[in-house]
Write an enzyme that holds these catalytic residues in place. Structure first.
Site, PDB file in Angstrom:
ATOM      1  N   HIS A 127       7.034  13.132  -4.647  1.00  0.00           N
ATOM      2  CA  HIS A 127       8.670  12.749  -4.273  1.00  0.00           C
ATOM      3  C   HIS A 127       9.574  13.620  -2.924  1.00  0.00           C
ATOM      4  CE1 HIS A 127       7.471  10.655  -7.426  1.00  0.00           C
ATOM      5  NE2 HIS A 127       7.114  11.469  -8.188  1.00  0.00           N
ATOM      6  N   ARG A 144       4.126  -0.142  -0.549  1.00  0.00           N
ATOM      7  CA  ARG A 144       3.392   0.618  -2.030  1.00  0.00           C
ATOM      8  C   ARG A 144       3.624  -0.023  -3.112  1.00  0.00           C
ATOM      9  NH1 ARG A 144       4.094   5.350   1.888  1.00  0.00           N
ATOM     10  NH2 ARG A 144       2.047   6.343   2.381  1.00  0.00           N
ATOM     11  N   ARG A 153       1.312  -4.510  -0.122  1.00  0.00           N
ATOM     12  CA  ARG A 153      -0.076  -3.691  -1.054  1.00  0.00           C
ATOM     13  C   ARG A 153      -0.638  -3.585  -2.815  1.00  0.00           C
ATOM     14  NH1 ARG A 153      -1.864   2.617   0.006  1.00  0.00           N
ATOM     15  NH2 ARG A 153       0.318   3.336  -1.249  1.00  0.00           N
ATOM     16  N   GLU A 175     -10.319   3.205   4.185  1.00  0.00           N
ATOM     17  CA  GLU A 175      -9.872   5.027   3.346  1.00  0.00           C
ATOM     18  C   GLU A 175     -10.899   5.319   3.114  1.00  0.00           C
ATOM     19  OE1 GLU A 175      -5.980   4.692   1.012  1.00  0.00           O
ATOM     20  OE2 GLU A 175      -6.829   2.978  -0.017  1.00  0.00           O
ATOM     21  N   ASN A 231      -3.868   8.791   5.972  1.00  0.00           N
ATOM     22  CA  ASN A 231      -4.436   9.839   4.672  1.00  0.00           C
ATOM     23  C   ASN A 231      -5.312  10.211   3.561  1.00  0.00           C
ATOM     24  OD1 ASN A 231      -1.905   9.860   5.552  1.00  0.00           O
ATOM     25  ND2 ASN A 231      -0.625   8.934   3.954  1.00  0.00           N
ATOM     26  N   ASP A 232      -5.554   9.137   3.101  1.00  0.00           N
ATOM     27  CA  ASP A 232      -6.929   9.411   2.260  1.00  0.00           C
ATOM     28  C   ASP A 232      -7.882  10.013   3.262  1.00  0.00           C
ATOM     29  OD1 ASP A 232      -5.812   9.217  -0.643  1.00  0.00           O
ATOM     30  OD2 ASP A 232      -5.251   7.031  -0.465  1.00  0.00           O
ATOM     31  N   ARG A 261      -5.800  16.570  -0.295  1.00  0.00           N
ATOM     32  CA  ARG A 261      -4.266  15.923   0.401  1.00  0.00           C
ATOM     33  C   ARG A 261      -3.195  16.966  -0.049  1.00  0.00           C
ATOM     34  NH1 ARG A 261      -3.355   9.753   0.646  1.00  0.00           N
ATOM     35  NH2 ARG A 261      -1.523  10.279  -0.421  1.00  0.00           N
ATOM     36  N   CYS A 302      -2.062   3.195   9.338  1.00  0.00           N
ATOM     37  CA  CYS A 302      -0.587   2.829   7.948  1.00  0.00           C
ATOM     38  C   CYS A 302      -0.384   4.419   7.589  1.00  0.00           C
ATOM     39  CB  CYS A 302      -0.309   1.578   7.318  1.00  0.00           C
ATOM     40  SG  CYS A 302      -2.002   1.946   6.094  1.00  0.00           S
TER      41      CYS A 302
HETATM   42  C1  PEP Z   1      -2.910   6.606   3.606  1.00  0.00           C
HETATM   43  O1  PEP Z   1      -3.725   6.597   2.793  1.00  0.00           O
HETATM   44  O2  PEP Z   1      -2.767   6.436   4.038  1.00  0.00           O
HETATM   45  C2  PEP Z   1      -2.184   5.087   3.009  1.00  0.00           C
HETATM   46  C3  PEP Z   1      -1.271   4.882   4.168  1.00  0.00           C
HETATM   47  O3  PEP Z   1      -2.139   5.450   1.980  1.00  0.00           O
HETATM   48  P1  PEP Z   1      -0.731   5.950   1.015  1.00  0.00           P
HETATM   49  O4  PEP Z   1      -0.493   7.045   1.570  1.00  0.00           O
HETATM   50  O5  PEP Z   1       0.054   5.150  -0.214  1.00  0.00           O
HETATM   51  O6  PEP Z   1      -2.655   6.796   0.075  1.00  0.00           O
HETATM   52 MG    MG Z   2      -4.226   5.926   0.308  1.00  0.00          MG
END
Ligand code: PEP
Ligand code: MG
Length: 589
Positions: A196, A303, A339, A438, A461-462, A472, A509
């Site tokens: 957060h 999101r 999403r 992802e 990110n994932d 992560r 993204c």
């Molecule tokens: C990601 O996984 O890169 C992504 C943009 O989604 P989140 O960070 O919400 O998992």
């Molecule tokens: Mg993700």
């Protein structure tokens, strides 16, 4: 110097403001004389009253800014606060055990923790979090260390120094209530890039470092402190040399941020004129306004789970429809990619009956939850299709691992469209559907995925955490979640080539879209649609404006020949310096 994970770039030199947690104090403290119990109870009652006033203000403000449903979580907190059981428990511990109000509060909390520890259901864990949040709030009023109110806090005993929040962790309600306060930096002991605190910091463009173990033991409110959100460094009580070094970077940073926004109404393009789309990642309605302020051309990722996280039950179709409609109407160019629910991992809601899982990121999350709850899924898809009437809307499905999953989702979308049509409910038939790539399995089978989707959004990110098998949000393995790595770039090149070959629109993204060095490579690899926290858009726009397509292609080509992250980082840092020595200050070197 204390080391953590840089979760929001930039540098600030300021003074520390500790956000106390009622649970933070270990040793119980006793009253000096039995007759002090009355005064202690009165002080406790006063703190409860102040906390209630604060929550009421928060409910009003959040309801106004994010809609009444977003304020539900605070309504629950207010109910907990008004629970006579909680108050009388604390009163009797003060009287019977002669503890101070704060220690009594702690003890009552400990009682709840051990009661709840035996229960596995996620629902009760969430309730415990709510209790913890409320008790922390009362505790901070008792110790007089409540959060700085709006308009106060920038003044410190050192004059007009910016305030840096230092906390063990920032709880969800704190993140909300800190939303508009004059904070210049955030440091936390726990939490990673998606905590957060990190999300709050990035959405406001303020430097933040998470995962700084033990920082609460060494910092006092009022201590001078340096936060370097690029490198993940925190210096408590810096010496004169360190202070002036970081002040200089801070000044450059602020100056730069102002100058970067000057071209926000011009389209984003490279030095030789190649057009790129810079879109915004948003989590709520307030973020949409930041997206417009920095010149995003649309919302590339909304999101929706944040809407669900602030509810105590699944939001109805009407509620979702109204909220998405507002998002679409307020998005730049009324363009938004919405999403579907991406719960699980670190984001849970009690009402879906999620149970404890040893590996939540590998578990029952996202589309997996969605596909098992057809009613939930259809409700959200209907709301999105209906909101599609108000702009250019796309619908994005997270965490797709297999073609079978995608086919099931597509079938449900088609059935939902057919039902809306039959019922005569207005909806947009041209809402495109897309897949978030992802999960490595989807990346490897990208050719098959492309045959069943209108567009792709790469969730780096994932994708990174699953490629390198490293959580992560775990600071212990954060060094492995490194976007500047040979494996990541090779996989990304493969996905981009497949999309570009078939003419499928592709956006990236994840956080790396907004990081200068990786953005250079992504552009060189053929990415033309970037979606990122609004705060990063001006930097990336100016950076891409300073490089030619051929130059970036050369960089990307070279990076793909390198075999370690260190080599990639060194190479890209040098290129970044050549392309734009001023922008270098916004990234770690
Ligand atoms: C990601 O996984 O890169 C992504 C943009 O989604 P989140 O960070 O919400 O998992
Ligand atoms: Mg993700």
């Amino acid at each position: 110097m204390h080391k953590g994970v840089g979760v929001s770039p930039g540098v600030v030199v300021g003074v520390a403001f500790r956000v106390e947690s009622a649970l933070g104090q270990a040793e119980p403290r006793y009253l000096e004389r039995p007759e002090d119990a009355g005064a202690e109870i009165a002080a406790f009652d006063r703190a409860v009253e102040e906390a209630a006033g604060e929550l009421e203000g928060l409910i009003r403000r959040v309801a106004q800014e994010l809609g009444p449903s977003a304020a539900e979580i605070f309504q629950t907190h207010l109910q907990i606060l008004n629970d006579p059981g909680l108050l009388s428990r604390v009163h009797s511990v003060i009287e019977e055990q002669q503890l101070t109000a704060l220690s009594a509060l702690q003890q009552v909390m400990q009682g709840y923790v051990s009661q709840f520890a035996r229960i596995e259901q996620e629902y009760f864990r969430e309730r415990l979090n709510d209790l913890r949040d409320v008790i922390s709030r009362i505790g901070s009023h008792l110790t007089g260390s409540r959060e700085p109110a709006r308009g106060e806090g920038t003044e410190s005993r050192d004059g007009d120094q910016p305030v840096v929040l230092v906390a063990h962790e920032i709880l969800p309600s704190q993140a909300m209530s800190l939303g508009e306060m004059p904070i210049a930096g955030i440091v936390t002991e726990v939490g990673g890039t998606t905590s957060h605190a990190a999300i709050l910091a990035r959405s406001r463009g303020i430097p933040a470092v998470s995962g700084v173990e033990g920082i609460m033991n060494v910092v006092a409110s009022g201590d001078p402190v340096v936060v370097d959100g690029r490198e993940g460094h925190v210096i408590v009580r810096p010496n004169a040399e360190e202070t002036s070094f970081y002040r200089k970077i801070q000044r450059e940073f602020f100056h730069l941020k102002d100058s970067l926004i000057a071209n926000r109404d011009e389209p984003a393009r490279s030095l030789d004129g190649t057009r790129v789309e810079l879109l915004a990642n948003i989590n709520n309605l307030a973020d949409v306004h930041s997206a417009s302020t920095v010149g995003a051309t649309g919302v590339g990722l909304f999101r929706t789970e944040y809407l669900f996280l602030t509810h105590h039950n699944v939001p109805s179709e009407e509620e979702q429809f109204e909220y998405y409609k507002q998002i679409v109407l307020n998005s730049p160019n009324q363009t938004a990619t919405i999403r579907t629910l991406d719960l699980g991992g670190d984001k849970t809601v009690p009402y879906l009956g999620k149970r404890y899982e040893p590996n939540p990121f590998m578990g029952w999350r996202s589309i997996r939850i969605f596909l098992e709850n057809p009613k939930l899924m259809v409700t959200q898809i209907r709301a999105i299709l209906r909101a599609g009437k108000y702009g250019k809307v796309s619908m994005l499905f997270p965490m797709i691992s297999t073609l079978e999953e995608l086919k099931r989702v597509n079938k449900i979308v088609q059935e939902t469209r057919d039902n809306l049509k039959r019922e005569g409910v207005p909806y947009a038939d041209d809402v495109k559907t897309g897949v978030m790539v992802e999960v490595p399995a989807a990346a490897i089978c990208i050719d098959a995925i492309l045959r069943e989707t209108n567009f792709i959004s790469i969730g780096s990110n994932d994708l990174i955490q699953y490629l390198v098998a490293s959580d992560r949000d775990n600071p212990k393995v954060a060094h492995l979640c490194e976007p500047l790595s040979p494996a990541i770039f090779r996989v990304l090149q493969m996905i981009l080539d497949a999309c570009n070959r078939t003419g499928t629109p592709v956006t990236l993204c994840g956080e790396m879209a907004g990081q200068p060095r990786s953005a250079l490579v992504l552009f060189g690899m053929g990415l033309r649609r970037f979606s990122m926290s609004p705060a990063f858009i001006p930097t990336v726009k100016n950076l891409l404006g300073a490089v030619t397509t051929a130059q970036a292609e050369r960089f990307a080509h070279h990076v793909l020949q390198l075999s370690t992250s260190d080599e990639i980082r060194a190479y890209l840092s040098a290129r970044l310096r050549e392309v734009s020595s001023t922008l270098e200050v916004l990234d770690a070197v």
